[in-house]
Design a protein around this motif. Structure first.
Motif, mmCIF file in Angstrom:
data_model
loop_
_atom_site.group_PDB
_atom_site.id
_atom_site.type_symbol
_atom_site.label_atom_id
_atom_site.label_comp_id
_atom_site.label_asym_id
_atom_site.label_seq_id
_atom_site.Cartn_x
_atom_site.Cartn_y
_atom_site.Cartn_z
ATOM 1 N N MET A 1 0.839 -1.183 0.000
ATOM 2 C CA MET A 1 0.000 0.000 0.000
ATOM 3 C C MET A 1 0.883 1.245 0.000
ATOM 4 S SD MET A 1 -2.722 1.138 2.890
ATOM 5 C CE MET A 1 -4.307 1.449 2.224
ATOM 6 N N GLN A 2 0.573 2.144 -0.901
ATOM 7 C CA GLN A 2 1.347 3.361 -1.029
ATOM 8 C C GLN A 2 1.041 4.314 0.117
ATOM 9 O OE1 GLN A 2 0.721 5.365 -4.694
ATOM 10 N NE2 GLN A 2 2.239 6.938 -4.295
ATOM 11 N N TYR A 3 2.045 5.009 0.571
ATOM 12 C CA TYR A 3 1.886 5.985 1.639
ATOM 13 C C TYR A 3 1.017 7.140 1.143
ATOM 14 C CZ TYR A 3 3.095 9.642 4.946
ATOM 15 O OH TYR A 3 3.039 10.644 5.866
ATOM 16 N N GLN A 4 -0.003 7.483 1.904
ATOM 17 C CA GLN A 4 -0.902 8.569 1.521
ATOM 18 C C GLN A 4 -0.519 9.844 2.261
ATOM 19 O OE1 GLN A 4 -4.927 7.428 2.182
ATOM 20 N NE2 GLN A 4 -4.870 5.792 0.667
ATOM 21 N N LYS A 5 -0.137 10.831 1.521
ATOM 22 C CA LYS A 5 0.252 12.090 2.136
ATOM 23 C C LYS A 5 -0.979 12.926 2.453
ATOM 24 C CE LYS A 5 4.678 12.192 -0.165
ATOM 25 N NZ LYS A 5 5.492 12.841 -1.179
ATOM 26 N N GLU A 6 -1.008 13.471 3.642
ATOM 27 C CA GLU A 6 -2.140 14.282 4.092
ATOM 28 C C GLU A 6 -2.339 15.499 3.191
ATOM 29 O OE1 GLU A 6 -5.423 14.707 6.378
ATOM 30 O OE2 GLU A 6 -4.015 13.051 6.484
ATOM 31 N N GLU A 7 -1.250 16.085 2.735
ATOM 32 C CA GLU A 7 -1.340 17.271 1.875
ATOM 33 C C GLU A 7 -2.034 16.938 0.562
ATOM 34 O OE1 GLU A 7 -0.298 19.728 -1.391
ATOM 35 O OE2 GLU A 7 0.858 17.900 -1.063
ATOM 36 N N VAL A 8 -1.729 15.789 -0.023
ATOM 37 C CA VAL A 8 -2.363 15.368 -1.278
ATOM 38 C C VAL A 8 -3.844 15.084 -1.027
ATOM 39 C CG1 VAL A 8 -2.414 13.592 -3.074
ATOM 40 C CG2 VAL A 8 -0.211 14.457 -2.236
ATOM 41 N N ARG A 9 -4.148 14.401 0.045
ATOM 42 C CA ARG A 9 -5.540 14.105 0.391
ATOM 43 C C ARG A 9 -6.345 15.391 0.552
ATOM 44 N NH1 ARG A 9 -9.282 13.164 4.300
ATOM 45 N NH2 ARG A 9 -10.399 11.190 4.214
ATOM 46 N N ASN A 10 -5.765 16.392 1.222
ATOM 47 C CA ASN A 10 -6.443 17.675 1.409
ATOM 48 C C ASN A 10 -6.662 18.403 0.084
ATOM 49 O OD1 ASN A 10 -6.671 17.333 4.182
ATOM 50 N ND2 ASN A 10 -4.787 18.444 4.618
ATOM 51 N N ARG A 11 -5.677 18.338 -0.822
ATOM 52 C CA ARG A 11 -5.842 18.942 -2.148
ATOM 53 C C ARG A 11 -6.985 18.284 -2.904
ATOM 54 N NH1 ARG A 11 -0.265 18.403 -3.847
ATOM 55 N NH2 ARG A 11 -1.063 17.256 -5.641
ATOM 56 N N ILE A 12 -7.073 16.972 -2.796
ATOM 57 C CA ILE A 12 -8.151 16.243 -3.466
ATOM 58 C C ILE A 12 -9.506 16.666 -2.890
ATOM 59 C CG2 ILE A 12 -9.199 13.967 -3.809
ATOM 60 C CD1 ILE A 12 -6.276 12.838 -3.848
ATOM 61 N N ILE A 13 -9.604 16.729 -1.579
ATOM 62 C CA ILE A 13 -10.872 17.110 -0.944
ATOM 63 C C ILE A 13 -11.254 18.546 -1.310
ATOM 64 C CG2 ILE A 13 -11.992 17.588 1.279
ATOM 65 C CD1 ILE A 13 -10.633 15.024 2.324
ATOM 66 N N ASN A 14 -10.307 19.463 -1.298
ATOM 67 C CA ASN A 14 -10.603 20.847 -1.680
ATOM 68 C C ASN A 14 -11.064 20.934 -3.131
ATOM 69 O OD1 ASN A 14 -10.107 22.049 0.812
ATOM 70 N ND2 ASN A 14 -7.925 22.276 0.395
ATOM 71 N N ALA A 15 -10.408 20.188 -4.019
ATOM 72 C CA ALA A 15 -10.823 20.163 -5.422
ATOM 73 C C ALA A 15 -12.209 19.542 -5.560
ATOM 74 C CB ALA A 15 -9.797 19.389 -6.250
ATOM 75 N N ALA A 16 -12.479 18.522 -4.774
ATOM 76 C CA ALA A 16 -13.784 17.865 -4.817
ATOM 77 C C ALA A 16 -14.874 18.826 -4.347
ATOM 78 C CB ALA A 16 -13.772 16.609 -3.952
ATOM 79 N N PHE A 17 -14.636 19.563 -3.275
ATOM 80 C CA PHE A 17 -15.609 20.556 -2.829
ATOM 81 C C PHE A 17 -15.956 21.501 -3.980
ATOM 82 C CE2 PHE A 17 -15.046 19.898 1.849
ATOM 83 C CZ PHE A 17 -16.384 20.006 2.215
ATOM 84 N N SER A 18 -14.926 22.017 -4.648
ATOM 85 C CA SER A 18 -15.163 22.960 -5.746
ATOM 86 C C SER A 18 -15.963 22.320 -6.869
ATOM 87 C CB SER A 18 -13.829 23.479 -6.291
ATOM 88 O OG SER A 18 -13.154 24.219 -5.302
ATOM 89 N N GLU A 19 -15.615 21.103 -7.227
ATOM 90 C CA GLU A 19 -16.326 20.404 -8.307
ATOM 91 C C GLU A 19 -17.772 20.094 -7.911
ATOM 92 O OE1 GLU A 19 -16.927 18.302 -12.005
ATOM 93 O OE2 GLU A 19 -15.627 19.943 -11.356
ATOM 94 N N PHE A 20 -17.984 19.616 -6.707
ATOM 95 C CA PHE A 20 -19.347 19.310 -6.252
ATOM 96 C C PHE A 20 -20.181 20.585 -6.129
ATOM 97 C CE2 PHE A 20 -17.376 15.401 -4.155
ATOM 98 C CZ PHE A 20 -17.804 14.539 -5.154
#
Length: 191
Positions: free
Chosen positions: A1-20
């Motif tokens: 399992m690849q290490y998940q960086k919190e910063e990348v996860r937060n960028r994804i969530i912020n982008a998802a908020f904007s898209e939704f």
């Protein structure tokens, strides 16, 4: 399992908020979210296994907040405590939940949360029904469901549309309007 960086996860969530927020759940695109977050689509799926999981990450906290707030509103109102300290402290949390609440109320069509307003309205109806029964008032299902729907709509309107500095005053007015002598007005001697 690849290490998940919190910063990348937060960028994804912020982008998802904007898209939704722009397109709603149903029309939102995982590819657009990937592009907005500057994360390859394959990597996005390592963080979230699909659009539903990503939407859940955006709204789950707001969903829990709204359930707790509505529970408090109905408890305080039906127990004639008025606008109590618990409700006031919960209302102060609305600012941090604002984007999630807006997604739930305006943009959740097609998701597992699409029935959100009906769920919290049903919670209110059950509380009205229990309270009226405990006080010996007859329960008219249609009237109780209509009252619950109106209270829910009023609270959500204050949370999503009212300026933050007016929310507490508006909630006090709503609580007084909806709950003051409710049992007598709806199910008591005044039938």
């Amino acid at each position: 399992m690849q290490y998940q960086k919190e910063e990348v996860r937060n960028r994804i969530i912020n982008a998802a908020f904007s898209e939704f927020e722009k397109n709603g759940f149903y029309r939102a695109s995982m590819l657009q979210i990937s592009t907005r977050a500057k994360v390859p689509i394959g990597n996005l799926y390592r963080y979230f296994n699909g659009k539903e999981a990503l939407f859940k990450a955006c709204v789950d906290s707001a969903y829990s907040y709204c359930l707790t707030l509505m529970d408090s509103v109905f408890d305080a109102g039906l127990n004639e405590a008025g606008y109590d300290g618990t409700t006031i402290s919960l209302l102060k949390g609305a600012k941090s939940q604002g984007r999630g609440i807006n997604l739930l109320t305006e943009k959740s069509g097609g998701s597992e949360y699409s029935d959100f307003i009906n769920q919290i309205t049903e919670l209110g109806y059950r509380k009205l029904e229990e309270n009226f029964a405990a006080k010996g008032y007859p329960v008219d299902e249609f009237v109780a469901k209509t009252i619950a729907a109106n209270i829910t709509e009023g609270v959500l309107s204050v949370l999503t549309r009212a300026p933050e500095e007016r929310r507490q005053d508006l909630m006090t007015k709503l609580m007084n309007f909806y709950f003051r002598d409710l049992g007598e007005r709806v199910g008591g001697n005044g039938q």
